[in-house]
Structures are given as structure tokens and as C-alpha cells.
Design a protein around this motif. Structure first.
Motif, PDB file in Angstrom:
ATOM      1  N   SER A  46       0.860  -1.184   0.000  1.00 30.79           N
ATOM      2  CA  SER A  46       0.000   0.000   0.000  1.00 30.79           C
ATOM      3  C   SER A  46       0.893   1.229   0.000  1.00 30.79           C
ATOM      4  CB  SER A  46      -0.936   0.004   1.202  1.00 30.79           C
ATOM      5  OG  SER A  46      -0.208  -0.012   2.404  1.00 30.79           O
ATOM      6  N   GLY A  47       0.360   2.283  -0.576  1.00 28.78           N
ATOM      7  CA  GLY A  47       1.156   3.495  -0.663  1.00 28.78           C
ATOM      8  C   GLY A  47       0.336   4.689  -1.069  1.00 28.78           C
ATOM      9  N   THR A  48       1.056   5.749  -1.404  1.00 29.46           N
ATOM     10  CA  THR A  48       0.443   7.021  -1.737  1.00 29.46           C
ATOM     11  C   THR A  48       1.134   7.600  -2.960  1.00 29.46           C
ATOM     12  OG1 THR A  48       0.068   7.398   0.625  1.00 29.46           O
ATOM     13  CG2 THR A  48      -0.099   9.330  -0.816  1.00 29.46           C
ATOM     14  N   VAL A  49       0.348   8.194  -3.843  1.00 37.30           N
ATOM     15  CA  VAL A  49       0.902   8.957  -4.954  1.00 37.30           C
ATOM     16  C   VAL A  49       1.231  10.331  -4.386  1.00 37.30           C
ATOM     17  CG1 VAL A  49       0.518   9.857  -7.277  1.00 37.30           C
ATOM     18  CG2 VAL A  49      -0.537   7.675  -6.588  1.00 37.30           C
ATOM     19  N   THR A  50       2.504  10.672  -4.347  1.00 35.22           N
ATOM     20  CA  THR A  50       2.924  11.891  -3.640  1.00 35.22           C
ATOM     21  C   THR A  50       2.409  13.172  -4.286  1.00 35.22           C
ATOM     22  OG1 THR A  50       5.024  11.931  -4.828  1.00 35.22           O
ATOM     23  CG2 THR A  50       4.978  10.791  -2.701  1.00 35.22           C
ATOM     24  N   THR A  51       2.157  13.144  -5.580  1.00 36.33           N
ATOM     25  CA  THR A  51       1.703  14.367  -6.256  1.00 36.33           C
ATOM     26  C   THR A  51       0.222  14.635  -6.085  1.00 36.33           C
ATOM     27  OG1 THR A  51       1.427  13.104  -8.300  1.00 36.33           O
ATOM     28  CG2 THR A  51       3.524  14.293  -8.003  1.00 36.33           C
ATOM     29  N   THR A  52      -0.569  13.590  -5.786  1.00 38.86           N
ATOM     30  CA  THR A  52      -2.017  13.764  -5.684  1.00 38.86           C
ATOM     31  C   THR A  52      -2.575  13.389  -4.316  1.00 38.86           C
ATOM     32  OG1 THR A  52      -2.496  11.511  -6.431  1.00 38.86           O
ATOM     33  CG2 THR A  52      -2.303  13.236  -8.138  1.00 38.86           C
ATOM     34  N   GLY A  53      -1.816  12.632  -3.538  1.00 43.91           N
ATOM     35  CA  GLY A  53      -2.309  12.154  -2.256  1.00 43.91           C
ATOM     36  C   GLY A  53      -3.199  10.924  -2.374  1.00 43.91           C
ATOM     37  N   ARG A  54      -3.402  10.427  -3.595  1.00 42.56           N
ATOM     38  CA  ARG A  54      -4.236   9.234  -3.784  1.00 42.56           C
ATOM     39  C   ARG A  54      -3.529   8.014  -3.196  1.00 42.56           C
ATOM     40  NH1 ARG A  54      -6.250   8.631  -9.843  1.00 42.56           N
ATOM     41  NH2 ARG A  54      -7.469   6.971  -8.848  1.00 42.56           N
ATOM     42  N   SER A  55      -4.301   7.205  -2.501  1.00 39.74           N
ATOM     43  CA  SER A  55      -3.728   5.983  -1.941  1.00 39.74           C
ATOM     44  C   SER A  55      -3.973   4.823  -2.897  1.00 39.74           C
ATOM     45  CB  SER A  55      -4.325   5.687  -0.566  1.00 39.74           C
ATOM     46  OG  SER A  55      -5.710   5.477  -0.678  1.00 39.74           O
ATOM     47  N   PHE A  56      -3.170   3.786  -2.748  1.00 38.91           N
ATOM     48  CA  PHE A  56      -3.329   2.592  -3.573  1.00 38.91           C
ATOM     49  C   PHE A  56      -2.969   1.368  -2.749  1.00 38.91           C
ATOM     50  CE2 PHE A  56       1.077   3.829  -4.172  1.00 38.91           C
ATOM     51  CZ  PHE A  56       1.766   2.631  -4.090  1.00 38.91           C
ATOM     52  N   SER A  57      -3.478   0.248  -3.217  1.00 39.56           N
ATOM     53  CA  SER A  57      -3.150  -1.036  -2.626  1.00 39.56           C
ATOM     54  C   SER A  57      -3.082  -2.043  -3.760  1.00 39.56           C
ATOM     55  CB  SER A  57      -4.225  -1.442  -1.616  1.00 39.56           C
ATOM     56  OG  SER A  57      -3.922  -2.701  -1.054  1.00 39.56           O
ATOM     57  N   VAL A  58      -2.030  -2.816  -3.771  1.00 37.02           N
ATOM     58  CA  VAL A  58      -1.844  -3.808  -4.828  1.00 37.02           C
ATOM     59  C   VAL A  58      -1.392  -5.113  -4.202  1.00 37.02           C
ATOM     60  CG1 VAL A  58       0.533  -3.080  -5.326  1.00 37.02           C
ATOM     61  CG2 VAL A  58      -0.777  -4.241  -7.093  1.00 37.02           C
ATOM     62  N   THR A  59      -1.923  -6.204  -4.707  1.00 37.40           N
ATOM     63  CA  THR A  59      -1.519  -7.520  -4.223  1.00 37.40           C
ATOM     64  C   THR A  59      -0.644  -8.186  -5.270  1.00 37.40           C
ATOM     65  OG1 THR A  59      -3.527  -8.531  -5.090  1.00 37.40           O
ATOM     66  CG2 THR A  59      -3.553  -7.839  -2.790  1.00 37.40           C
ATOM     67  N   ALA A  60       0.182  -9.108  -4.798  1.00 40.41           N
ATOM     68  CA  ALA A  60       1.089  -9.806  -5.697  1.00 40.41           C
ATOM     69  C   ALA A  60       1.403 -11.184  -5.147  1.00 40.41           C
ATOM     70  CB  ALA A  60       2.390  -9.019  -5.864  1.00 40.41           C
ATOM     71  N   VAL A  61       1.756 -12.048  -6.040  1.00 39.93           N
ATOM     72  CA  VAL A  61       2.370 -13.322  -5.687  1.00 39.93           C
ATOM     73  C   VAL A  61       3.817 -13.195  -6.123  1.00 39.93           C
ATOM     74  CG1 VAL A  61       2.453 -15.794  -6.198  1.00 39.93           C
ATOM     75  CG2 VAL A  61       0.247 -14.654  -5.908  1.00 39.93           C
ATOM     76  N   GLN A  62       4.731 -13.501  -5.220  1.00 40.42           N
ATOM     77  CA  GLN A  62       6.156 -13.380  -5.507  1.00 40.42           C
ATOM     78  C   GLN A  62       6.829 -14.726  -5.285  1.00 40.42           C
ATOM     79  OE1 GLN A  62       7.224 -10.156  -2.848  1.00 40.42           O
ATOM     80  NE2 GLN A  62       6.542  -8.632  -4.335  1.00 40.42           N
ATOM     81  N   ILE A  63       7.656 -15.102  -6.226  1.00 43.68           N
ATOM     82  CA  ILE A  63       8.421 -16.340  -6.142  1.00 43.68           C
ATOM     83  C   ILE A  63       9.884 -15.941  -6.014  1.00 43.68           C
ATOM     84  CG2 ILE A  63       9.053 -18.483  -7.313  1.00 43.68           C
ATOM     85  CD1 ILE A  63       6.326 -18.232  -8.802  1.00 43.68           C
ATOM     86  N   LEU A  64      10.534 -16.461  -4.988  1.00 40.03           N
ATOM     87  CA  LEU A  64      11.929 -16.117  -4.734  1.00 40.03           C
ATOM     88  C   LEU A  64      12.777 -17.374  -4.623  1.00 40.03           C
ATOM     89  CD1 LEU A  64      10.012 -14.069  -2.831  1.00 40.03           C
ATOM     90  CD2 LEU A  64      12.242 -13.040  -2.536  1.00 40.03           C
TER      91      LEU A  64
END
Length: 139
Positions: free
Chosen positions: A96-114
């Protein structure tokens, strides 16, 4: 994972989380073997290449990403799976994070293989929904 290094995959992922959230690109890149590869099959733009090869390329990309308009606020490993190969793990991750120029928040899911060998990441595949990032950065 090799028994010569006493770091668990969970500890390595927690270290990665800390480095990303504090913006430490050099520390992040140091988690990878010198010949490590990052693959992001659903990416493929100049800003988000599909493949990075080598620690130096990973460092350069990490510097760019950490200086971008997307600020990471949290990176949670919601599930961690071992495989038949002791070097390979699968993680379900929510960022989760924020777009610094607009203040819009976001959340993204992922599957990661390491693939982790001798305490270093040798292969990292990130299967994230890149549409979320495109949507929050669109004007």
C-alpha cells in the motif's frame, strides 16, 4: 535455502520490507546475489522493465523506483509458502502506498516467487496487478 547462512526467508522478507519502506536502495540491492535476476512478467514499460539482470541493474532500478511519485507506506507478507525445493519460496504480498503528487492511496496484491541461496536472493519473480498503479497515476 543453504544451511551455511542463518537467515530464514521470513527474516529476509522482513529486512526487504524495512529497506523498501525506509528508501534504502543500496541495502535493498545488497539482498540480491551479484548475478541475481528480477522478473516482472506483467510489466514491460520503460519505467517498469520486465527483467533486470545483475545487482547493479537492480540497484539502479531501486534508486529510480524509490525516488518516484509512488511512496510505499506498507508492504505486508500475508502468506509464505515453502516448496519442495528448499531454495524456493512463494509469498503473497500486499503493498500500500500514496501517490505523492495527488495524495491518492493505492493497494496492490502480488504473488512473488523467490529463490534464495546462501542468504541472498538469486531470482525474484513478481506477479502483481500493474493496472492498479496505472489507474492511480492516470490524470
Amino acid at each position: 535455502m543453504s544451511s551455511t547462512v542463518s537467515v530464514t526467508p521470513a527474516e529476509l522478507l522482513e529486512r526487504r520490507r524495512h529497506l523498501i519502506l525506509t528508501g534504502d536502495a543500496e541495502g535493498f540491492a545488497a539482498l540480491f546475489a551479484p548475478d541475481a535476476v528480477i522478473e516482472v512478467p506483467f510489466a514491460g514499460t520503460p519505467e517498469a522493465p520486465m527483467r533486470l539482470a545483475g545487482r547493479q541493474a537492480i540497484l539502479e532500478y531501486a534508486r529510480h523506483a524509490m525516488a518516484s511519485l509512488l511512496r510505499m507506506d506498507d508492504l505486508e507478507v500475508s502468506a509464505l509458502y515453502e516448496t519442495h525445493d528448499p531454495e524456493v519460496i512463494i509469498a503473497e504480498v500486499r503493498a500500500s502506498g500514496t501517490v505523492t503528487t495527488t495524495g491518492r492511496s493505492f493497494s496492490v496484491t502480488a504473488v512473488q516467487i523467490l529463490r534464495i541461496r546462501d542468504g541472498l536472493i538469486t531470482l525474484f519473480r513478481d506477479y502483481a496487478d500493474q493496472r492498479v498503479l496505472a489507474e492511480v497515476t492516470a490524470d
